[in-house]
Design a protein around this motif. Structure first.
Motif, PDB file in Angstrom:
ATOM      1  N   ASN A 349       0.833  -1.209   0.000  1.00  0.00           N
ATOM      2  CA  ASN A 349       0.000   0.000   0.000  1.00  0.00           C
ATOM      3  C   ASN A 349       0.864   1.255   0.000  1.00  0.00           C
ATOM      4  O   ASN A 349       0.559   2.237  -0.693  1.00  0.00           O
ATOM      5  CB  ASN A 349      -0.918   0.011   1.220  1.00  0.00           C
ATOM      6  CG  ASN A 349      -2.024  -1.011   1.120  1.00  0.00           C
ATOM      7  OD1 ASN A 349      -2.355  -1.476   0.027  1.00  0.00           O
ATOM      8  ND2 ASN A 349      -2.601  -1.386   2.251  1.00  0.00           N
ATOM      9  N   GLU A 352       2.165   1.949  -3.493  1.00  0.00           N
ATOM     10  CA  GLU A 352       1.130   2.543  -4.351  1.00  0.00           C
ATOM     11  C   GLU A 352       0.918   4.015  -4.022  1.00  0.00           C
ATOM     12  O   GLU A 352       0.691   4.834  -4.927  1.00  0.00           O
ATOM     13  CB  GLU A 352      -0.185   1.770  -4.182  1.00  0.00           C
ATOM     14  CG  GLU A 352      -0.142   0.352  -4.731  1.00  0.00           C
ATOM     15  CD  GLU A 352      -1.443  -0.381  -4.507  1.00  0.00           C
ATOM     16  OE1 GLU A 352      -2.425   0.272  -4.074  1.00  0.00           O
ATOM     17  OE2 GLU A 352      -1.491  -1.608  -4.755  1.00  0.00           O
ATOM     18  N   SER A 356       1.561   6.898  -6.852  1.00  0.00           N
ATOM     19  CA  SER A 356       0.493   7.839  -7.216  1.00  0.00           C
ATOM     20  C   SER A 356       0.760   9.251  -6.694  1.00  0.00           C
ATOM     21  O   SER A 356      -0.039  10.151  -6.935  1.00  0.00           O
ATOM     22  CB  SER A 356      -0.848   7.342  -6.681  1.00  0.00           C
ATOM     23  OG  SER A 356      -0.822   7.287  -5.262  1.00  0.00           O
TER      24      SER A 356
END
Length: 527
Positions: A349, A352, A356
């Motif tokens: 997580n 990511e 992003s």
């Protein structure tokens, strides 16, 4: 096309082969495709050939308990009595009803016990108790929240103290006791703060309720509680706590202490003043490192035991080199693996979030520890795991925990003691939930103390139930008292008004085994 069925109607139809007359719920409808009337029939029982009485099956009777029964059919009441039968047996064995009745007047004793039954079976705010009490046959009409609040307001501090005195007399043979330092919002069902990577609830800025709870060292039955101004690792509070317990002295009591308040100074004070104690050592304590390192090097050679969750725990015991105490080291490989998987999921997580470009402030330390961000000449970014990141977990103390004590040499008893401590804390965990603060005014000090007392009675019941479960080898497939209560939940009484009759569900094999073990009788249907 099939038109809407008619209203249902009970009709008898005799079976020519066996001569039995069965009862059917019949509905007719017009089948426009076949141009004829057709019937939909469901067998719901039979007629007794000797008495002529209608005997309805359990499935049909249960259907009648729905909120919108079919018009024209008799009312039926369903009561879940299984859990109550068991808890009433436990309470009677402990003489709880007798002590409550001699302490609380005007039927208050029965109301307290009923609310304690709810708290034993359900982990829900107390304001939800009304309908539960009715559905389990403890009250004829569900308590309103104002009625529950009135009950709490009626319980006085003097009555609670009187109960403690009588309760301790009943259990006066239990002289040796554990004194547990309990913080109601904290969670001790895990052993090591590091494993949650900073997410443990103990670090949240929430109100805490500090209690000292005494229980019998050998039976585990709770005896009494008091409020603490701080915690038992506050030296003044440790010194004065025993004076709150009548006829107690430090030779009879062993303190089971909260690890987050550990300090070498406090341990030194306890040892110097000859207090018996055990305490989980937090992972931040650097002195445990060499002990765990040595333990890790010889893990394969260490003995193991099985904890209350049927997990294999390896252990090692050694003496402290600085004082007269024992160091118990434990290792749970399954737990370590679970934490490794949790960390990997969390790091995925985090990656990511970095890709992003939406980082989360709470994960900043994880970004810095495990990831490397490279900026390409074109402005794009490349997110990479640092080469040493895989080694960090392998070098961590995940899965290991340490307990220091001067009163217990048996590692299995250490695990059992902390199992009891965790259960006590879990039972008190929900006391200041938002719902009860709003609807029952639990934030009021007087009402809160009454709410705490009801939870304490529930703790007595659950502790006794758990003890009895562990002593009976035939019930080893049931690992906790919650599983026992879940098994008993399905035993139901179905009350029919016309003709007046009580029908009971057929007991399961487990329910029959429990009734034999705990010595209660499950009602049966008339032949």
């Amino acid at each position: 096309m099939v038109n809407k069925p008619s209203k249902s109607k009970i009709i008898p139809i005799k079976n020519k082969k066996n001569g039995v007359t069965y009862l059917y719920n019949d509905q007719y409808y017009w089948d426009s495709e076949k141009q004829q009337t057709r019937h939909k029939r469901v067998c719901i029982g039979k007629i007794d050939s000797k008495t002529g009485r209608q005997i309805f099956n359990q499935k049909f009777l249960a259907l009648k308990a729905r909120k919108n029964p079919i018009q024209g059919e008799f009312p039926v009441e369903i009561t879940r009595i299984g859990q109550v039968i068991l808890l009433e047996r436990i309470a009677k064995t402990l003489k709880l009803p007798k002590i409550l009745k001699s302490t609380f007047k005007d039927n208050l004793d029965r109301k307290i016990l009923a609310l304690a039954f709810f708290c034993t079976c359900e982990n829900s705010p107390l304001n939800h108790a009304g309908k539960w009490l009715q559905s389990h046959g403890l009250v004829s009409n569900p308590y309103k929240m104002t009625e529950i609040q009135d009950i709490l307001q009626t319980i006085t501090k003097e009555s609670i103290l009187m109960f403690f005195e009588k309760w301790e007399k009943i259990l006066e043979g239990n002289k040796e006791k554990y004194v547990y330092d309990i913080t109601s919002i904290a969670s001790y069902t895990r052993h090591n703060h590091f494993l949650y990577y900073g997410n443990n609830r103990d670090k949240e800025a929430l109100e805490q309720i500090n209690l000292a709870v005494t229980s019998s060292k050998y039976s585990g039955i709770p005896l009494r509680y008091i409020f603490l101004r701080g915690n038992l690792m506050n030296l003044d509070e440790t010194h004065t706590t025993l004076y709150h317990f009548p006829q107690q002295n430090k030779d009879d009591c062993s303190f089971v202490l909260n690890r987050i308040f550990y300090s070498p100074e406090s341990i030194g004070y306890l040892i110097k003043n000859e207090y018996s104690f055990m305490i989980g050592i937090p992972s931040r304590s650097k002195w445990t490192g060499p002990f765990i390192k040595n333990f890790r090097n010889v893990l394969e050679k260490q003995e193991s035991l099985t904890d209350f969750k049927e997990k294999t725990i390896q252990y090692h015991t050694t003496r402290s080199i600085t004082d007269n105490s024992t160091i118990h080291l434990f290792f749970d490989s399954q737990w370590r693996r679970e934490q490794e998987l949790n960390l990997e999921f969390l790091l995925e997580n985090c990656k990511e979030e970095l890709v992003s470009n939406h980082p989360i402030e709470e994960h900043r330390q994880l970004y810095e520890t495990y990831f490397e961000v490279r900026k390409n000449p074109g402005g794009s970014r490349k997110i990479m795991r640092k080469p040493h990141s895989l080694q960090l977990f392998s070098q961590s103390q995940a899965g290991f925990w340490v307990v220091q004590t001067n009163c217990e040499e048996d590692p299995e008893k250490i695990l059992k003691t902390y199992q009891i401590r965790n259960e006590i804390e879990r039972k008190f965990d929900n006391l200041k939930n938002e719902e009860d603060c709003i609807y029952l005014q639990v934030h009021d000090p007087d009402i809160f103390e009454s709410r705490l007392f009801i939870q304490f009675i529930a703790l007595i019941l659950s502790s006794s139930l758990q003890n009895s479960l562990e002593k009976d080898g035939s019930l080893s497939f049931l690992q906790s008292y919650e599983q026992v209560l879940k098994e008993m939940e399905s035993f139901i009484r179905i009350s029919v008004s016309r003709p007046p009759e009580d029908v009971y569900t057929t007991p399961t094999e487990t329910q029959l085994l429990l009734s034999e073990s705990f010595g209660f009788v499950l009602p049966r249907n008339k032949p």
